[in-house]
Design an enzyme around this catalytic site. Structure first.
Site, PDB file in Angstrom:
ATOM      1  N   ASN A  13       0.689  -1.284  -0.158  1.00 44.39           N
ATOM      2  CA  ASN A  13       0.040  -0.103  -0.036  1.00 44.39           C
ATOM      3  C   ASN A  13       0.697   1.463   0.116  1.00 44.39           C
ATOM      4  OD1 ASN A  13      -2.766   0.676   2.069  1.00 44.39           O
ATOM      5  ND2 ASN A  13      -2.708   1.055   0.140  1.00 44.39           N
ATOM      6  N   ASN A  67      -7.084  10.294  -0.873  1.00 42.95           N
ATOM      7  CA  ASN A  67      -6.911   9.010  -1.806  1.00 42.95           C
ATOM      8  C   ASN A  67      -6.390   9.674  -2.861  1.00 42.95           C
ATOM      9  OD1 ASN A  67      -8.112   7.027  -0.339  1.00 42.95           O
ATOM     10  ND2 ASN A  67     -10.240   7.700  -0.650  1.00 42.95           N
ATOM     11  N   CYS A  76      -6.804   5.798   7.200  1.00 45.26           N
ATOM     12  CA  CYS A  76      -6.051   4.910   6.406  1.00 45.26           C
ATOM     13  C   CYS A  76      -5.027   4.187   7.426  1.00 45.26           C
ATOM     14  CB  CYS A  76      -5.282   5.603   4.923  1.00 45.26           C
ATOM     15  SG  CYS A  76      -4.030   4.264   4.358  1.00 45.26           S
ATOM     16  N   GLY A  77      -5.357   3.190   7.553  1.00 48.53           N
ATOM     17  CA  GLY A  77      -4.075   2.244   8.740  1.00 48.53           C
ATOM     18  C   GLY A  77      -2.880   2.178   8.004  1.00 48.53           C
ATOM     19  N   GLU A 190     -10.424  -0.584  -3.127  1.00 50.32           N
ATOM     20  CA  GLU A 190     -10.749   0.272  -2.368  1.00 50.32           C
ATOM     21  C   GLU A 190     -11.471   1.611  -3.106  1.00 50.32           C
ATOM     22  OE1 GLU A 190      -7.751   2.228   0.242  1.00 50.32           O
ATOM     23  OE2 GLU A 190      -6.516   0.725  -0.115  1.00 50.32           O
ATOM     24  N   ARG A 191     -12.264   2.208  -2.283  1.00 49.67           N
ATOM     25  CA  ARG A 191     -12.974   3.534  -2.853  1.00 49.67           C
ATOM     26  C   ARG A 191     -12.010   4.369  -2.834  1.00 49.67           C
ATOM     27  NH1 ARG A 191     -16.272   6.626   1.925  1.00 49.67           N
ATOM     28  NH2 ARG A 191     -14.743   6.629   3.490  1.00 49.67           N
ATOM     29  N   CYS A 200      -4.680  -3.031   2.642  1.00 56.74           N
ATOM     30  CA  CYS A 200      -5.648  -1.862   3.168  1.00 56.74           C
ATOM     31  C   CYS A 200      -5.635  -2.261   4.725  1.00 56.74           C
ATOM     32  CB  CYS A 200      -7.044  -1.982   2.609  1.00 56.74           C
ATOM     33  SG  CYS A 200      -8.275  -0.724   3.343  1.00 56.74           S
ATOM     34  N   GLY A 201      -5.173  -1.007   5.530  1.00 57.18           N
ATOM     35  CA  GLY A 201      -4.779  -1.463   6.972  1.00 57.18           C
ATOM     36  C   GLY A 201      -6.129  -1.557   7.737  1.00 57.18           C
ATOM     37  N   THR A 202      -7.063  -0.706   7.322  1.00 59.07           N
ATOM     38  CA  THR A 202      -8.574  -0.660   7.991  1.00 59.07           C
ATOM     39  C   THR A 202      -9.261  -1.802   7.505  1.00 59.07           C
ATOM     40  OG1 THR A 202      -9.305   0.927   6.213  1.00 59.07           O
ATOM     41  CG2 THR A 202      -8.362   1.945   8.378  1.00 59.07           C
TER      42      THR A 202
END
Length: 264
Positions: A13, A67, A76-77, A190-191, A200-202
């Site tokens: 990421n 984004n 964002c994690g 991801e949006r 994607c961390g979250t």
């Protein structure tokens, strides 16, 4: 004007980061310029862009995240883990890093193994959509558990869910999750990026919680769940109290890729 930028990645990421503690960079950026910087053909190339900015005590800095479409986003994690590594390499030396993000305060540490452990907000609300789940771990996530990731067209199926009612207006991140003997495997649409990302961390955090929600034998108390994203291995730890999840931490790699100059 030439600006010095830094490229970081956490499990694939990737992000463009700027040191904006003097406040001069934010006024130079608009939606189109951020999208251009994140473009993989005409810019630096990234899933998102972050500014590290000054904050008031007791926080060490503020994280502003956008984004790759140029728009401000929710938490964002992996970005949070990367900006902590960035802060450390800028000379901000802390045992525990405390910073502000769009979803509030966060704490993070650098682990002896060289990873970054990021504290995430508690989660106590989720919805069922048939066999699927919707929950918010700083960003909204849709979870669909599948028998095989190889049989999932992540972009096509993820986009269809993201653009369906009731998610079309605000968007949602869509995660396809496979339970394994050792934990979970994950693929995410991801949006804001409007494509599959390598991690994607979250979403990883949401997937770990989803595993516990769908496991009737899981007990209250501490948990440690390995989650392998397309771009690498991460871990989620925390405590479960019925349907409330606290002391959540997202743990994984965060590395500088390169540093350069770009003309705006």
């Amino acid at each position: 004007m030439e600006l010095r930028f830094h490229k970081y990645q956490g499990a694939g990421n990737d992000f463009v980061l700027f040191d904006d503690r003097d406040g001069r960079i934010l006024p130079l950026l608009d939606e189109n310029r951020i999208a251009r910087l994140c473009d993989r053909h005409f810019g630096i190339g990234a899933d998102g862009l972050m500014l590290l900015r000054l904050s008031v005590a007791p926080y060490d800095f503020e994280m502003l995240y956008y984004n790759s479409d140029g728009r401000p986003s929710s938490m964002c994690g992996n970005g949070g883990r990367c900006i902590v590594r960035f802060a450390a390499e800028l000379g901000i030396d802390r045992t525990i890093y405390r910073f502000l993000a769009v979803d509030g305060p966060h704490e993070a540490t650098l682990t002896p193994a060289g990873e970054v452990a990021l504290g995430m907000n508690d989660v106590s609300y989720f919805e069922r959509h048939g066999a699927d789940y919707v929950l918010n771990t700083g960003s909204p996530h849709y979870l669909q558990f599948v028998p095989s990731l190889e049989e999932v067209n992540v972009v096509q199926q993820g986009r269809a869910i993201r653009q369906s009612a009731p998610f079309a207006a605000k968007g949602i991140n869509v995660n396809f999750v496979r339970e394994t003997r050792d934990g979970l495997e994950l693929a995410t649409y991801e949006r804001g990026v409007e494509d599959e990302t390598l991690a994607c961390g979250t979403g990883v955090t949401a997937a770990a919680i989803g595993l516990l929600l769908r496991s009737p034998k899981s007990e209250d108390g501490p948990f440690h769940i390995p989650v392998r994203a397309r771009g690498g291995q991460l871990y989620v730890t925390g405590e479960r109290h019925a349907d409330h999840f606290s002391h959540l931490q997202l743990v994984g790699p965060a590395e500088r890729v390169f540093t350069g100059q770009i003309t705006l």
